[in-house]
Design an enzyme around this catalytic site. Structure first.
Site, PDB file in Angstrom:
ATOM      1  N   THR A   1      20.874 -39.208   3.152  1.00 35.31           N
ATOM      2  CA  THR A   1      21.056 -38.393   1.940  1.00 35.31           C
ATOM      3  C   THR A   1      22.372 -37.618   2.007  1.00 35.31           C
ATOM      4  O   THR A   1      23.122 -37.533   1.031  1.00 35.31           O
ATOM      5  CB  THR A   1      19.877 -37.409   1.769  1.00 35.31           C
ATOM      6  OG1 THR A   1      18.689 -38.160   1.546  1.00 35.31           O
ATOM      7  CG2 THR A   1      20.088 -36.461   0.602  1.00 35.31           C
ATOM      8  N   GLU A  29       0.822  -1.208   0.000  1.00 31.23           N
ATOM      9  CA  GLU A  29       0.000   0.000   0.000  1.00 31.23           C
ATOM     10  C   GLU A  29       0.861   1.265   0.000  1.00 31.23           C
ATOM     11  O   GLU A  29       0.542   2.252  -0.667  1.00 31.23           O
ATOM     12  CB  GLU A  29      -0.923   0.017   1.231  1.00 31.23           C
ATOM     13  CG  GLU A  29      -1.842  -1.187   1.335  1.00 31.23           C
ATOM     14  CD  GLU A  29      -1.277  -2.333   2.154  1.00 31.23           C
ATOM     15  OE1 GLU A  29      -2.033  -2.918   2.936  1.00 31.23           O
ATOM     16  OE2 GLU A  29      -0.068  -2.639   2.023  1.00 31.23           O
ATOM     17  N   THR A  66      12.816 -40.298   5.131  1.00 33.29           N
ATOM     18  CA  THR A  66      12.300 -38.990   5.535  1.00 33.29           C
ATOM     19  C   THR A  66      10.992 -38.679   4.804  1.00 33.29           C
ATOM     20  O   THR A  66      10.000 -38.282   5.421  1.00 33.29           O
ATOM     21  CB  THR A  66      13.348 -37.900   5.223  1.00 33.29           C
ATOM     22  OG1 THR A  66      14.576 -38.258   5.837  1.00 33.29           O
ATOM     23  CG2 THR A  66      12.903 -36.551   5.736  1.00 33.29           C
ATOM     24  N   CYS A 120      -2.306  -3.990   7.190  1.00 29.43           N
ATOM     25  CA  CYS A 120      -1.899  -4.278   8.574  1.00 29.43           C
ATOM     26  C   CYS A 120      -2.307  -3.138   9.504  1.00 29.43           C
ATOM     27  O   CYS A 120      -2.418  -1.982   9.103  1.00 29.43           O
ATOM     28  CB  CYS A 120      -0.396  -4.535   8.656  1.00 29.43           C
ATOM     29  SG  CYS A 120       0.615  -3.128   8.193  1.00 29.43           S
ATOM     30  N   ALA A 139      12.883 -37.129  -7.280  1.00 29.85           N
ATOM     31  CA  ALA A 139      13.007 -37.580  -8.671  1.00 29.85           C
ATOM     32  C   ALA A 139      13.113 -39.093  -8.640  1.00 29.85           C
ATOM     33  O   ALA A 139      13.794 -39.662  -7.793  1.00 29.85           O
ATOM     34  CB  ALA A 139      14.249 -36.966  -9.314  1.00 29.85           C
ATOM     35  N   GLY A 147      16.005 -38.461   2.000  1.00 28.04           N
ATOM     36  CA  GLY A 147      15.653 -39.573   1.106  1.00 28.04           C
ATOM     37  C   GLY A 147      14.361 -40.276   1.465  1.00 28.04           C
ATOM     38  O   GLY A 147      13.443 -39.701   2.045  1.00 28.04           O
TER      39      GLY A 147
END
Length: 349
Positions: free
Chosen positions: A204, A53, A296, A78, A157, A293
């Site tokens: 990982t 704003e 998790t 706000c 992936a 990985g």
């Protein structure tokens, strides 16, 4: 589309320019209209800098027009002092007679107070224009304030035959096994710049020694969050290079001599997900990418605490190795990056 929707849509477009740079604040866009023309517009660029704003009002050359104008804003102005003064006070000060708001701010410091204050000043206020789109714009901010946890994106992936990684060879070098192409990897780095944090498990880091940064994209590095229950990760790993804020979640009190690395203790014998989310909430983290990985990712899927999954299917085949997780939800998009397939899934609403 009515006239209010037209200008709130523009507010949303402007607000998106702040993706990844406004944390812990929301993304907000604002447009000021007089006599059917936009005379000022702006968006919030970074926490501590002027709000949308303020930027929109500053952009108006002839300030006398404000007394006859309408200000549109994607999120409620706000009403509290933070790093900047309340925006509702600025709107009242300039005597802007019409205020159109996309959606109400879920932050308990605002939550309708800004709208109330503007109405009490005598201005006309319209609320709830393209509300769903405005809520979607700030899904991270809303999740954080309404559910006291970050917005959670699962990302992985997998190969054509459904593996996260091939079978590991003895004495294999510590580096990632790439499943996707260069453009897909660059997109992942763009995503990292848009979210506040990224989380991986112990294995990982041990296997791949990732940097978890945005080296293939221009943008902020996410906070690195690493699960390391028994402090098994080698201290020479990239995650300990102190180049980016890093939170190590472990089971025992550990001190760090590094400025940018902290250790947080949780009880790994209890359900770890609520504890991890509490650590993230206390660290003011509004969004996080879970990059694996398998264990998790599977833990988040099993507890059904996730919001979105982004799954690449690369143009490779492994035949055997670590199986990719399975997730069910509402498929929202399927696209291709050269020969890589990319699927977006939202958790069931």
């Amino acid at each position: 589309m009515n006239i209010h929707e037209k200008y709130i849509k523009r507010c949303i477009e402007l607000a998106k320019n702040g993706l990844g740079t406004t944390y812990p604040n929301p993304m907000v866009g604002s447009v000021i209209v007089y006599d059917g023309k936009i005379i000022g517009e702006g968006w919030h660029k970074k926490a501590g800098e002027p709000h949308a704003e303020v930027n929109a009002i500053r952009a108006v050359k002839d300030k006398s027009l404000l007394k006859k104008a309408t200000i549109y804003v994607s999120l409620e102005p706000c009403s509290h002092f933070g790093k900047t003064p309340p925006c509702c006070d600025l709107i009242i000060e300039h005597k802007i007679p019409n205020v159109v708001v996309g959606t109400v701010d879920p932050n308990e410091k605002v939550a309708g107070r800004g709208i109330k204050k503007i109405i009490e000043s005598g201005a006309s206020v319209t609320v709830g224009i393209l509300e769903e789109q405005c809520n979607e714009l700030n899904k991270r901010f809303f999740t954080f304030h309404q559910h006291k946890r970050p917005y959670i994106i699962l990302k992985w992936a997998e190969s054509q035959d459904g593996f996260l990684a091939p079978e590991k060879e003895i004495d294999q070098e510590r580096k990632p096994v790439w499943i996707t192409n260069l453009y897909s990897r660059q997109l992942v780095h763009k995503w990292r710049s848009e979210e506040q944090a990224i989380l991986v498990g112990t294995q990982t880091v041990i296997d791949d020694n990732p940097k978890l940064n945005t080296r293939d994209w221009s943008g902020n590095n996410p906070v690195r969050v690493v699960l390391d229950q028994n402090n098994r990760i080698d201290k020479d790993s990239f995650i300990f290079d102190d180049s980016v804020k890093t939170i190590i979640i472990t089971k025992s009190e550990t001190r760090s001599e590094k400025e940018n690395t902290t250790f947080e203790v949780i009880d790994f014998y209890q359900n770890i997900i609520p504890q991890i989310l509490e650590v993230l909430y206390q660290n003011q983290i509004q969004s996080i990418i879970i990059e694996g990985g398998l264990q998790t990712l599977q833990t988040f899927i099993a507890t059904n605490i996730w919001d979105e999954a982004r799954i690449f299917i690369g143009n490779v085949t492994f035949n055997k190795g670590t199986k990719a997780p399975a997730v069910s939800g509402n498929k929202t998009l399927k696209t291709y990056i050269e020969k890589d397939e990319l699927i977006y899934i939202r958790n069931h609403d």
